[in-house]
Motif scaffolding. Sequence first.
Motif, PDB file in Angstrom:
ATOM      1  N   THR A 266      -7.339   4.728   1.746  1.00 49.81           N
ATOM      2  CA  THR A 266      -5.998   4.963   1.239  1.00 49.81           C
ATOM      3  C   THR A 266      -5.959   4.566  -0.225  1.00 49.81           C
ATOM      4  N   LYS A 267      -4.988   5.088  -0.931  1.00 46.32           N
ATOM      5  CA  LYS A 267      -4.870   4.793  -2.342  1.00 46.32           C
ATOM      6  C   LYS A 267      -3.870   3.673  -2.537  1.00 46.32           C
ATOM      7  N   ILE A 268      -4.226   2.688  -3.320  1.00 43.03           N
ATOM      8  CA  ILE A 268      -3.265   1.648  -3.654  1.00 43.03           C
ATOM      9  C   ILE A 268      -2.750   1.949  -5.045  1.00 43.03           C
ATOM     10  N   ILE A 269      -1.457   2.087  -5.173  1.00 42.58           N
ATOM     11  CA  ILE A 269      -0.899   2.428  -6.478  1.00 42.58           C
ATOM     12  C   ILE A 269      -0.019   1.293  -6.973  1.00 42.58           C
ATOM     13  N   GLU A 270      -0.283   0.829  -8.164  1.00 46.99           N
ATOM     14  CA  GLU A 270       0.537  -0.248  -8.725  1.00 46.99           C
ATOM     15  C   GLU A 270       1.104   0.133 -10.074  1.00 46.99           C
ATOM     16  N   LEU A 271       2.281  -0.425 -10.364  1.00 48.78           N
ATOM     17  CA  LEU A 271       2.899  -0.172 -11.659  1.00 48.78           C
ATOM     18  C   LEU A 271       2.302  -1.091 -12.720  1.00 48.78           C
ATOM     19  N   ALA A 272       2.322  -0.622 -13.970  1.00 49.86           N
ATOM     20  CA  ALA A 272       1.818  -1.459 -15.065  1.00 49.86           C
ATOM     21  C   ALA A 272       2.897  -2.421 -15.580  1.00 49.86           C
ATOM     22  N   LEU A 273       4.144  -2.108 -15.306  1.00 45.71           N
ATOM     23  CA  LEU A 273       5.254  -2.971 -15.752  1.00 45.71           C
ATOM     24  C   LEU A 273       5.987  -3.504 -14.518  1.00 45.71           C
TER      25      LEU A 273
ATOM     26  N   THR B 290       0.850  -1.196   0.000  1.00 47.88           N
ATOM     27  CA  THR B 290       0.000   0.000   0.000  1.00 47.88           C
ATOM     28  C   THR B 290       0.878   1.236   0.000  1.00 47.88           C
ATOM     29  N   LEU B 291       0.296   2.316  -0.392  1.00 45.17           N
ATOM     30  CA  LEU B 291       1.039   3.572  -0.436  1.00 45.17           C
ATOM     31  C   LEU B 291       0.011   4.691  -0.456  1.00 45.17           C
ATOM     32  N   THR B 292       0.000   5.482   0.594  1.00 47.87           N
ATOM     33  CA  THR B 292      -0.938   6.609   0.568  1.00 47.87           C
ATOM     34  C   THR B 292      -0.300   7.739  -0.225  1.00 47.87           C
ATOM     35  N   THR B 293      -1.133   8.670  -0.674  1.00 48.40           N
ATOM     36  CA  THR B 293      -0.566   9.776  -1.457  1.00 48.40           C
ATOM     37  C   THR B 293       0.366  10.618  -0.583  1.00 48.40           C
ATOM     38  N   GLY B 294       0.055  10.701   0.716  1.00 54.53           N
ATOM     39  CA  GLY B 294       0.930  11.447   1.632  1.00 54.53           C
ATOM     40  C   GLY B 294       2.313  10.816   1.696  1.00 54.53           C
TER      41      GLY B 294
ATOM     42  N   GLN C 285       9.554   0.355   6.320  1.00 50.12           N
ATOM     43  CA  GLN C 285       8.869   1.431   7.053  1.00 50.12           C
ATOM     44  C   GLN C 285       8.712   2.687   6.194  1.00 50.12           C
ATOM     45  N   LYS C 286       9.076   2.572   4.919  1.00 43.13           N
ATOM     46  CA  LYS C 286       8.951   3.686   3.985  1.00 43.13           C
ATOM     47  C   LYS C 286       9.902   4.824   4.308  1.00 43.13           C
ATOM     48  N   LYS C 287      11.016   4.488   4.945  1.00 43.58           N
ATOM     49  CA  LYS C 287      12.060   5.499   5.114  1.00 43.58           C
ATOM     50  C   LYS C 287      13.087   5.268   4.012  1.00 43.58           C
ATOM     51  N   LEU C 288      13.677   6.351   3.563  1.00 40.84           N
ATOM     52  CA  LEU C 288      14.653   6.198   2.489  1.00 40.84           C
ATOM     53  C   LEU C 288      16.048   5.955   3.034  1.00 40.84           C
ATOM     54  N   PHE C 289      16.758   5.037   2.417  1.00 40.50           N
ATOM     55  CA  PHE C 289      18.167   4.816   2.752  1.00 40.50           C
ATOM     56  C   PHE C 289      19.027   5.203   1.583  1.00 40.50           C
TER      57      PHE C 289
END
Length: 415
Positions: A377-384, A324-328, A410-414
């Motif tokens: 929440t918005k679920i966003i998926e790639l087409a490829l 999952t991935l919210t727009t925020g 945890q959606k933190k960037l490394f």
Amino acid sequence: MGQVNLFEKHMRKLSLFKGNREALYPDYLPDSLPHREKEIDRLAEILVTALEGNKPSNVLIFGKTGTGKTAVVRYVGRELKRAEKVYAKKKIEYIYLNCETVDTPYSILQNLGNYFIEDWDEKIPFTGWPMDKVFSTVKERIDEWNGIVVLVLDEIDKLVAKSGDDILYQLLLLDSEMKNSRLSVIGISNELKFTDLLDPRVKSRLGQEKLIFSPYNAFQLQDILSERVKIAVKDDAVSDEVISICAAIAAQEHGDARRAIDLLRISIEIAEREGAEKVTDRHVYLAKNKIEMDCITEAIKTLPLHSKIVLLGIALNEEAGNNTLTTGELYHIYSTLSKRIGASPLTQRRVSDLISDMDMLGLISTKVKSFGRYGRTKIIELALPVQEVKKIIFEDEFLAELNEVKLASQKKLFF
Ligand SMILES: Nc1ncnc2c1ncn2[C@@H]1O[C@H](COP(=O)(O)OP(=O)(O)O)[C@@H](O)[C@H]1O
Ligand SMILES: [Mg+2]
């Protein structure tokens, strides 16, 4: 076993094509154009005037891509040149220009004029002459030549969108100022609305005759494909069923004959590469997939930088196994990535627009999911597949430095 030359294993594969593979490429002009008999007749009826030594009406042709506009106009031009030898009272020149490449008033006049200037030293140069000198030279030369010119401007809508309608006005003027010769214009447009961009006088004189090409339906596409198959493919390699699947798929996508022909050709190529003796529906679906993938790849490549960064954010999230991935959250990832490459992030609103655009283009799919009392929440998926998308994105030199970036679950960037 002895050494096998690299090419032998490929040569042994059965070729499904007969001699004339070109018949399945878009530039091929067949001897007949099924389901365009009426349009061909109508155009011939207009142009027959040229054989009588008079100026035919100007014509505007409209229709979506792949409805046979270019093919019909080339076909009729070929026939007119054949008839000229036998019947014409005056010389006829039939000139085809595609305004996607010949796209400025100067280059249109230059191309037109040079048809009538044989001596290389006298030809109009690619650039450099003032427009009035080009205009008067073209006018003089055509008038001296003493005949009827039919000028086809294909994709005329793109010309007008880019350079306005002044050139069309000049062409009409050129015709009216000549004493011996005449000039007719056939304009071809994909956009019905393009005449809204024209000055009313230009519009009425250019559109003396109008032809509208409607999209082909599945049965018509079948006939078009069958004709091509007879010329290009070995007997029995492509069944009627395969033809009807290709036709049905292309008919769903607004009846585009080019798409139908491409789909069939790619299906045959895939079958051939597999070493199959016949094309099956499976090959057609593989071909359809390949065309769609190629389109998506092309669309990703040409995205603006910030859309690519958003897309990368979605890819990294998917790669980290988050479903999952919210727009925020996505906005947070996007801003961090942007800053990292020294670009200032757009507003969250703009980013939402970019997401919707990519959704419309079919590069991602978004669904809104409700989590009961936790909200939506918005679920966003790639087409490829993720790795494909990343590969295309990192071909952009501005983004290449992000290619080591990972996202923790945890959606933190490394970095
Ligand atoms: N009626 C037809 N019969 C045979 N081939 C056709 C017919 N209409 C279109 N085609 C083929 O389909 C492709 C697309 O047609 P084209 O004339 O380029 O479309 P447009 O100019 O309207 O976009 C070309 O390869 C053309 O030869
Ligand atoms: Mg065309």
